[in-house]
Design an enzyme around this catalytic site. Structure first.
Site, short mmCIF file in Angstrom:
data_model
loop_
_atom_site.label_atom_id
_atom_site.label_comp_id
_atom_site.label_asym_id
_atom_site.label_seq_id
_atom_site.Cartn_x
_atom_site.Cartn_y
_atom_site.Cartn_z
N ASP A 17 -24.81 -44.20 29.58
CA ASP A 17 -25.82 -45.18 29.18
C ASP A 17 -26.64 -44.67 28.00
O ASP A 17 -26.90 -43.46 27.89
CB ASP A 17 -26.75 -45.45 30.37
CG ASP A 17 -27.50 -46.76 30.24
OD1 ASP A 17 -27.19 -47.55 29.32
OD2 ASP A 17 -28.39 -47.02 31.06
N ASN A 65 -19.89 -56.38 30.93
CA ASN A 65 -19.99 -56.16 29.48
C ASN A 65 -19.40 -57.30 28.66
O ASN A 65 -19.71 -57.43 27.46
CB ASN A 65 -19.30 -54.85 29.10
CG ASN A 65 -20.09 -53.62 29.48
OD1 ASN A 65 -19.55 -52.52 29.61
ND2 ASN A 65 -21.41 -53.77 29.69
#
Length: 238
Positions: A17, A65
């Site tokens: 991340d 995503n």
């Protein structure tokens, strides 16, 4: 930091991340952050292997995503095409076996072929197993596993009372992979983000403010040192 006399976790899972924030802080496009993240991943595959980790699993692209902008998803697909070729060379040079988990069917045919080539080309390697989760979501994995299990049991007429944790786990993408001992999340976020929901039941969690493109050997060693300070307990035992 020395890892001498420390227990090296057999399986480390990572949520990569912070690529977007890394790019924003530098005033560059998000795609540059993803590129920097891929470069870090290349380095960390070698480092994890040298550290003695046996399984290294990373969250490369989640089922969620796809909701990102068309431009960003397109840039990620191009990175996949480029880095799958590079990963084949890196994995081969470091005796690393590559596995993919997730549902690859949504990808373009050439990306699917690239995935298959990467897995096939490294299947005989005997070193660390590098697992990449792409088009992966923990809930999606569990649903896909449940559907396969139901079909098999209906076809065989087997008694559903015989289904236990081991039987169900054998239908997951990670059927022959041990559960993670340590889960690392970069960028300071305290959430699972639909990652390995079944497999992380007893993992130790380590969260660092370090953004993924800045992650390195020292950061990995900090995570392993923290892991060694934990008192491992399973199933409520004391």
């Amino acid at each position: 930091m020395s890892l001498e006399h420390m227990v090296i976790p057999k399986h480390v899972a990572v949520i990569l991340d912070g690529n977007g924030r890394w790019a924003r802080r530098r005033g560059v496009p998000r795609a540059m952050g993803h590129k920097a993240g891929c470069e870090t991943l290349e380095k960390m595959v070698r480092i994890a292997s040298d550290t003695g980790i046996e399984y290294f699993t990373v969250y490369g692209f989640s089922t969620e995503n796809w909701k990102r902008s068309t431009e960003e998803v397109g840039a990620l697909m191009q990175l996949f095409r480029y880095y799958m070729v590079r990963l084949l060379k890196i994995a081969s040079a470091n005796n690393v076996r590559v596995r993919m988990i997730g549902d690859k069917r949504r990808f373009a045919p050439d990306i699917i072929k690239g995935i298959d080539d990467l897995v096939e080309g490294t299947k005989d390697n005997t070193g660390m197993t590098f697992v990449i989760a792409i088009n992966y979501g923990g809930r999606d994995e569990i649903i896909r596993a449940a559907k396969k299990l139901v079909k098999d049991y209906q076809a065989s007429g087997a008694d559903a009372d015989g289904i236990d944790e081991a039987a169900f786990a054998s239908y997951l993408d990670t059927a022959d992979i041990p559960d993670p001992d340590l889960m690392i999340r970069t960028s300071g976020e305290f959430r699972l983000s639909n990652y390995l929901l079944w497999q992380l039941a007893y993992a130790e969690f380590y969260v660092t403010d370090c953004l993924w493109p800045d992650f390195n050997k020292e950061e990995l060693e900090k995570a392993i040192a923290a892991y060694n300070k934990r008192e491992r307990r399973f199933g409520g035992r004391v």
